[in-house]
Design a protein around this motif. Structure first.
Motif, PDB file in Angstrom:
ATOM      1  N   ALA A 111      19.311  -3.575  -8.582  1.00 32.97           N
ATOM      2  CA  ALA A 111      20.231  -3.903 -10.171  1.00 32.97           C
ATOM      3  C   ALA A 111      20.896  -2.523 -10.740  1.00 32.97           C
ATOM      4  CB  ALA A 111      18.942  -4.674 -11.047  1.00 32.97           C
ATOM      5  N   LYS A 164      18.908 -10.545 -12.030  1.00 27.87           N
ATOM      6  CA  LYS A 164      19.966 -11.007 -12.979  1.00 27.87           C
ATOM      7  C   LYS A 164      19.658 -11.062 -14.196  1.00 27.87           C
ATOM      8  CE  LYS A 164      22.623 -14.688 -10.103  1.00 27.87           C
ATOM      9  NZ  LYS A 164      22.433 -15.995  -9.913  1.00 27.87           N
ATOM     10  N   TRP A 167      20.217  -6.976 -15.280  1.00 31.44           N
ATOM     11  CA  TRP A 167      21.454  -6.787 -15.706  1.00 31.44           C
ATOM     12  C   TRP A 167      21.660  -6.739 -16.582  1.00 31.44           C
ATOM     13  CZ3 TRP A 167      23.754  -9.275 -10.512  1.00 31.44           C
ATOM     14  CH2 TRP A 167      23.509  -8.268  -9.416  1.00 31.44           C
ATOM     15  N   ASP A 168      21.351  -8.748 -17.532  1.00 28.33           N
ATOM     16  CA  ASP A 168      20.516  -9.003 -19.109  1.00 28.33           C
ATOM     17  C   ASP A 168      20.124  -7.528 -19.814  1.00 28.33           C
ATOM     18  OD1 ASP A 168      22.543 -11.253 -18.184  1.00 28.33           O
ATOM     19  OD2 ASP A 168      20.534 -12.589 -18.625  1.00 28.33           O
ATOM     20  N   ARG A 210      23.860  -3.026 -19.398  1.00 26.74           N
ATOM     21  CA  ARG A 210      24.832  -4.519 -18.730  1.00 26.74           C
ATOM     22  C   ARG A 210      26.394  -3.908 -17.747  1.00 26.74           C
ATOM     23  NH1 ARG A 210      26.245  -9.800 -19.928  1.00 26.74           N
ATOM     24  NH2 ARG A 210      25.667 -11.406 -18.590  1.00 26.74           N
ATOM     25  N   HIS A 215      27.177 -10.096 -14.552  1.00 31.98           N
ATOM     26  CA  HIS A 215      26.847  -9.727 -13.455  1.00 31.98           C
ATOM     27  C   HIS A 215      28.131  -9.171 -12.116  1.00 31.98           C
ATOM     28  CE1 HIS A 215      23.467 -13.315 -15.270  1.00 31.98           C
ATOM     29  NE2 HIS A 215      23.942 -12.020 -15.560  1.00 31.98           N
ATOM     30  N   ASN A 439      24.544 -13.849 -21.642  1.00 33.45           N
ATOM     31  CA  ASN A 439      23.060 -13.106 -21.289  1.00 33.45           C
ATOM     32  C   ASN A 439      21.739 -13.879 -21.786  1.00 33.45           C
ATOM     33  OD1 ASN A 439      21.309 -11.175 -22.817  1.00 33.45           O
ATOM     34  ND2 ASN A 439      23.063  -9.390 -21.813  1.00 33.45           N
TER      35      ASN A 439
END
Length: 452
Positions: A111, A164, A167-168, A210, A215, A439
């Motif tokens: 990530a 994911k 990332w959020d 982010r 993504h 998100n």
């Protein structure tokens, strides 16, 4: 977004080209594949042609479990995220796709790496999610053999969900840099993931805000049943292998059915089949060039490749004889997409030697050979028939096949209006016509406010 032009992705696995023995060609590069200038010139040529992405495939081992591996084809290469980070600094638009293994990596590291590449490149990063299938890879990460096939995909699904989520973990408005108040970030918009699952335990949040794309674009390449189910549940783009336009139309319908089961629409998922383009004055000349590459393949390398793909030691079998009975797919622990391609060739009564030579060319993607017009005709035909959203371009010999395509075939496609003459604005996800993901934490906060 309208499906008004095709997508082109310039691929390489072997740094000298996607024939396994292209390094032996008199015009192939040598040690320069370990330097930066070689790749910079390739990728800048692709960007001048407005090619959408460069895709650098990867393994995390050398191929040394067979006798011919290190001697003739060790698949040595640069680490691709390092390479793409450098290439991000000398390009402005082209997408940057590379492989990272969900079998032998940790979600937090992956990530962080791809979020960083997305920031560095201004929203051009893409992760090709793979479940590693080589025993050599497993032995570099504390295992005696490969992870069981279904287990690999279960792990991959959890791995991708964590990435994911990380990332959020920073909402888009979380970073403040408010010098007057002293607030660097809004604590209410930076979230602990606190994932506890079957395979991983990850707290979060990520220490990278982010990514610009939300993504980075998610790509998947396996065409086994597990692979296609994983792709349609989780990915944005899919690299496939099929031989005809009709096969492509059927493949798209199968993918659409799977997407529907996940509540997804066809336009949310791009299919880019692999092709091997050879630009020449005529189809005959292109075939001669391809035949010459085949003469560079030692029989032992071909048989060893075929043994690896089929899970059977074929060294004791006559090379001009038929394949023995292949393992059952449901119990095969290697790459099932590769096994099924071998099974397809075996059904055509090809000999071991003939199948091995097919393997030497990018694992059997179809060759499109001839004049720029001839190649453009086939690409346009497949695209307009709905058999492909674009193509994963796998060039037999680098740099010349890459340069020839960029300078001769792309202008022909542009004249026909099926490929753009300029990059569209925005991120790679924008250019693919794909929505920026919401998100998950911002949605949860909005839902909580709505309830209260």
């Amino acid at each position: 977004m309208a499906r008004d032009h095709l997508i082109l992705s310039a691929f390489f696995f072997n740094p000298q080209g996607d024939h396994r023995m292209s390094w032996r060609h008199p015009r192939a590069p040598g040690r320069e594949v370990l330097g930066f200038d070689y790749y910079r010139e390739l990728v800048q040529a692709a960007e001048r042609a407005r090619i959408d992405t460069v895709f650098v495939a990867d393994h995390v081992s050398i191929w040394d479990s067979v006798k011919s591996g290190v001697a003739h084809y060790a698949n040595a290469r640069l680490e691709p995220l390092t390479l793409l980070s450098a290439l991000a600094g000398v390009t402005k638009h082209i997408g940057l796709i590379t492989t990272a293994s969900s079998s032998y990596s940790e979600p937090y590291n992956v990530a962080r790496l791809f979020a960083s590449l997305d920031h560095i490149s201004g929203g051009r990063a893409s992760w090709n999610v793979v479940t590693s299938a080589m025993d050599e890879e497993a032995r570099n990460f504390g295992r005696d053999g490969n992870i069981e096939h279904a287990f690999r995909y279960q792990r991959a699904a959890e791995f991708l969900d964590i990435v994911k989520g990380l990332w959020d973990s920073w909402e888009d408005e979380a970073l403040l840099f408010d010098k007057e108040t002293g607030y660097f970030a809004d604590p209410d918009k930076v979230h602990v993931l606190d994932h506890r699952g079957a395979h991983f335990k990850v707290r979060g949040p990520l220490n990278v805000p982010r990514p610009p794309q939300g993504h980075p674009l998610i790509v998947q390449a396996g065409s086994s049943e597990d692979g296609k189910n994983f792709a349609t549940a989780h990915a944005d783009a899919h690299f496939a292998i099929y031989s005809t336009r009709e096969d492509g139309i059927r493949y798209r319908q199968d993918i659409n059915d799977r997407l529907a089961r996940h509540g997804r629409r066809p336009e949310s998922f791009k299919i880019l089949p692999g092709i091997l383009p050879i630009v020449a004055a005529s189809e005959a000349e292109a075939r001669d060039r391809q035949d010459y590459l085949q003469t560079l393949l030692p029989d032992r390398v071909g048989i060893d490749l075929l043994s690896s793909w089929s899970g059977i030691d074929l060294s004791a079998y006559p090379p001009d004889g038929p394949l023995p009975q292949l393992p059952d797919e449901s119990t095969f622990n290697g790459g099932r997409t590769s096994l099924n391609r071998v099974r397809h060739w075996a059904s055509q009564n090809l000999t071991l030697r003939e199948i091995a030579r097919k393997l030497a060319n990018s694992g059997s993607v179809p060759t499109v050979a001839g004049t720029p017009k001839h190649i453009a005709d086939q690409l346009q035909d497949w695209f307009e028939a709905g058999a492909a959203d674009g193509f994963n371009l796998m060039f037999p010999l680098l740099p010349e096949d890459w340069i020839n395509f960029a300078e001769q075939v792309v202008p022909e496609l542009q004249r026909r209006g099926v490929f753009p003459t300029e990059y569209a604005p925005g991120t790679l996800r924008d250019r693919f016509g794909l929505a920026r993901p919401a998100n998950r934490f911002a949605e949860q906060r909005a839902n909580q406010r709505a309830v209260s």
